[in-house]
Design an enzyme around this catalytic site. Sequence first.
Site, PDB file in Angstrom:
ATOM      1  N   HIS A   1      45.818  40.225  79.079  1.00  0.00           N
ATOM      2  CA  HIS A   1      46.712  39.303  79.069  1.00  0.00           C
ATOM      3  C   HIS A   1      46.364  37.938  78.435  1.00  0.00           C
ATOM      4  O   HIS A   1      45.224  37.290  78.876  1.00  0.00           O
ATOM      5  CB  HIS A   1      47.781  38.868  80.087  1.00  0.00           C
ATOM      6  CG  HIS A   1      48.744  37.890  80.077  1.00  0.00           C
ATOM      7  ND1 HIS A   1      49.532  37.438  79.115  1.00  0.00           N
ATOM      8  CD2 HIS A   1      49.151  36.648  81.035  1.00  0.00           C
ATOM      9  CE1 HIS A   1      50.453  36.543  79.126  1.00  0.00           C
ATOM     10  NE2 HIS A   1      49.992  35.909  80.534  1.00  0.00           N
TER      11      HIS A   1
ATOM     12  N   ASN B   1      49.990  31.846  74.776  1.00  0.00           N
ATOM     13  CA  ASN B   1      50.634  32.570  75.674  1.00  0.00           C
ATOM     14  C   ASN B   1      51.819  33.095  75.502  1.00  0.00           C
ATOM     15  O   ASN B   1      52.911  32.278  75.598  1.00  0.00           O
ATOM     16  CB  ASN B   1      50.643  32.177  77.200  1.00  0.00           C
ATOM     17  CG  ASN B   1      51.139  32.860  78.261  1.00  0.00           C
ATOM     18  OD1 ASN B   1      51.438  34.012  78.047  1.00  0.00           O
ATOM     19  ND2 ASN B   1      50.710  32.769  79.341  1.00  0.00           N
TER      20      ASN B   1
ATOM     21  N   CYS C   1      54.959  37.625  83.130  1.00  0.00           N
ATOM     22  CA  CYS C   1      53.944  38.048  82.142  1.00  0.00           C
ATOM     23  C   CYS C   1      53.191  39.616  82.132  1.00  0.00           C
ATOM     24  O   CYS C   1      52.801  39.861  81.159  1.00  0.00           O
ATOM     25  CB  CYS C   1      52.757  36.922  81.814  1.00  0.00           C
ATOM     26  SG  CYS C   1      53.153  35.476  81.560  1.00  0.00           S
TER      27      CYS C   1
HETATM   28  N1  COA Z   1      47.046  17.630  77.322  1.00  0.00           N
HETATM   29  C1  COA Z   1      46.062  16.584  77.976  1.00  0.00           C
HETATM   30  N2  COA Z   1      45.741  16.332  79.184  1.00  0.00           N
HETATM   31  C2  COA Z   1      46.650  17.109  79.964  1.00  0.00           C
HETATM   32  C3  COA Z   1      47.440  18.218  79.535  1.00  0.00           C
HETATM   33  C4  COA Z   1      47.526  18.126  78.120  1.00  0.00           C
HETATM   34  N3  COA Z   1      48.277  19.340  77.412  1.00  0.00           N
HETATM   35  N4  COA Z   1      47.832  18.983  80.591  1.00  0.00           N
HETATM   36  C5  COA Z   1      47.467  18.432  81.554  1.00  0.00           C
HETATM   37  N5  COA Z   1      46.465  17.399  81.261  1.00  0.00           N
HETATM   38  C6  COA Z   1      45.740  16.467  82.244  1.00  0.00           C
HETATM   39  C7  COA Z   1      46.325  16.525  83.662  1.00  0.00           C
HETATM   40  O1  COA Z   1      47.374  15.557  83.702  1.00  0.00           O
HETATM   41  C8  COA Z   1      45.256  15.972  84.510  1.00  0.00           C
HETATM   42  O2  COA Z   1      44.837  14.630  84.188  1.00  0.00           O
HETATM   43  P1  COA Z   1      44.190  13.500  85.346  1.00  0.00           P
HETATM   44  O3  COA Z   1      42.830  14.315  85.601  1.00  0.00           O
HETATM   45  O4  COA Z   1      44.599  12.244  85.164  1.00  0.00           O
HETATM   46  O5  COA Z   1      45.123  13.813  86.646  1.00  0.00           O
HETATM   47  C9  COA Z   1      43.734  16.713  83.535  1.00  0.00           C
HETATM   48  O6  COA Z   1      44.550  17.123  82.227  1.00  0.00           O
HETATM   49  C10 COA Z   1      43.425  17.944  84.187  1.00  0.00           C
HETATM   50  O7  COA Z   1      44.729  18.795  84.569  1.00  0.00           O
HETATM   51  P2  COA Z   1      44.692  19.956  85.031  1.00  0.00           P
HETATM   52  O8  COA Z   1      46.068  20.724  85.478  1.00  0.00           O
HETATM   53  O9  COA Z   1      43.720  19.988  86.349  1.00  0.00           O
HETATM   54  O10 COA Z   1      43.853  20.967  84.024  1.00  0.00           O
HETATM   55  P3  COA Z   1      43.243  22.300  83.998  1.00  0.00           P
HETATM   56  O11 COA Z   1      41.803  22.331  83.733  1.00  0.00           O
HETATM   57  O12 COA Z   1      43.747  23.042  85.136  1.00  0.00           O
HETATM   58  O13 COA Z   1      44.081  22.928  82.904  1.00  0.00           O
HETATM   59  C11 COA Z   1      45.677  24.565  82.408  1.00  0.00           C
HETATM   60  C12 COA Z   1      45.563  23.168  82.978  1.00  0.00           C
HETATM   61  C13 COA Z   1      47.143  24.855  82.574  1.00  0.00           C
HETATM   62  C14 COA Z   1      45.445  24.994  81.321  1.00  0.00           C
HETATM   63  C15 COA Z   1      45.112  25.653  83.459  1.00  0.00           C
HETATM   64  O14 COA Z   1      45.258  25.327  84.750  1.00  0.00           O
HETATM   65  C16 COA Z   1      45.537  27.004  83.210  1.00  0.00           C
HETATM   66  O15 COA Z   1      45.370  27.716  82.337  1.00  0.00           O
HETATM   67  N6  COA Z   1      46.249  27.527  84.432  1.00  0.00           N
HETATM   68  C17 COA Z   1      46.604  28.900  84.607  1.00  0.00           C
HETATM   69  C18 COA Z   1      48.105  28.786  83.632  1.00  0.00           C
HETATM   70  C19 COA Z   1      48.368  30.348  83.343  1.00  0.00           C
HETATM   71  O16 COA Z   1      47.694  31.209  83.491  1.00  0.00           O
HETATM   72  N7  COA Z   1      49.568  30.514  83.084  1.00  0.00           N
HETATM   73  C20 COA Z   1      50.265  31.610  82.862  1.00  0.00           C
HETATM   74  C21 COA Z   1      50.585  32.727  83.643  1.00  0.00           C
HETATM   75  S1  COA Z   1      50.885  33.887  83.098  1.00  0.00           S
END
Ligand code: COA
Length: 332
Positions: free
Chosen positions: A257, A287, A113
């Site tokens: 970003h 994104n 990215c």
């Molecule tokens: N819809 C509903 N629930 C979801 C989900 C979705 N799309 N994606 C994950 N979950 C669930 C998970 O399974 C988890 O359930 P559990 O508690 O029963 O295990 C719960 O939501 C929490 O998941 P988690 O991964 O801890 O959520 P989070 O708060 O960390 O959010 C992201 C997930 C991906 C949004 C976040 O981690 C993020 O933005 N990370 C950075 C990503 C990024 O920047 N990527 C690009 C780099 S250029």
Amino acid sequence: MYKAKVVGAGSYSPETIVTNRDLEKVVDTSDAWITRRTGIKERRIATGGLLTSDLATRAAQQALGQAGMDAQDLDLVVVGTVTPDRQFPSCACLLQEKLGARKAASMDVSAGCSGFIYALSVANNAIRCGEAQHALVVGAEVLSGVTNWADRGTCVLLGDGAGAVVLSRTDEDTGIKAIHLRSDGSFGHLLYSVDQNGTPRQALEIVPGAGEPKPFYLVMDGKPLFKKAVECLEEITRWTLDKAGVKVEELALMVPHQANIRIINALAQRLGLSEDKVYTTIERYGNTSSASIPTALAEAVSMGRLAPRDKLLMVTFGAGLTWGASLVEWSI
Ligand code: COA
């Protein structure tokens, strides 16, 4: 040494809109979860056979139009992308052909990215050392082509689009004041691509019928990536501001970003930057990897959010891990 300034910006987002409600029908997710955890409400998808180079062409034409420049004036075309139409020739060469940029040298930059800021650095250096007078810098992606639509942890985050800027040599004391890039391959396991077997790309077996090329998709470990992103973004912002001799209070606009609104807000909070100085598009585009910063920038310019001499900060992170920032004194 010469300097480079931005003389035009443009963007193109495909027309097809996929809302969170649409995704509720594809994976086990909800509009409420996606909005709360990411800030995303909808994203654009390149349907109808549109390729990354097509999106790039439309964004580039808009940027060239704003610059009042013909594609034939370009000496260099650099495209940041992780989703080129083909492995080769580069997306930049395909774009060069579509634009008619006959005398340009063209190349892709692969930096996750961070592709746009890395590409900006390549073009900035080419202008500074006198190799190029006019350069086109593009961030363009068709991420929908590398999305695992069964993985709710990633498919709700991504979108397609393209953004571009034209840089020109200047003798004035304006333009790009600093760019700082970093990477750390030891965190590569947080965001990477795999083929359908979950393996990286390997040599094909020399057996008739065996080892057909497989499509690939991206895999992400979101939680640690989130934490690392906030740390890296703050660190690189402070270094870049220091290098440019600019204080946070002097910033007119930050274009980060667009990966997650919570990451953007955490960065702004750590820097002490008020919300009105942060430009976001994540709600509407999700994104779009390398395309996110130039798309948001072009939109901010069209909304009149930047005036000559304004201090603009662009800051990014992505797969690699890579991260980077640029401080620009605006000049349009
Ligand atoms: N819809 C509903 N629930 C979801 C989900 C979705 N799309 N994606 C994950 N979950 C669930 C998970 O399974 C988890 O359930 P559990 O508690 O029963 O295990 C719960 O939501 C929490 O998941 P988690 O991964 O801890 O959520 P989070 O708060 O960390 O959010 C992201 C997930 C991906 C949004 C976040 O981690 C993020 O933005 N990370 C950075 C990503 C990024 O920047 N990527 C690009 C780099 S250029």
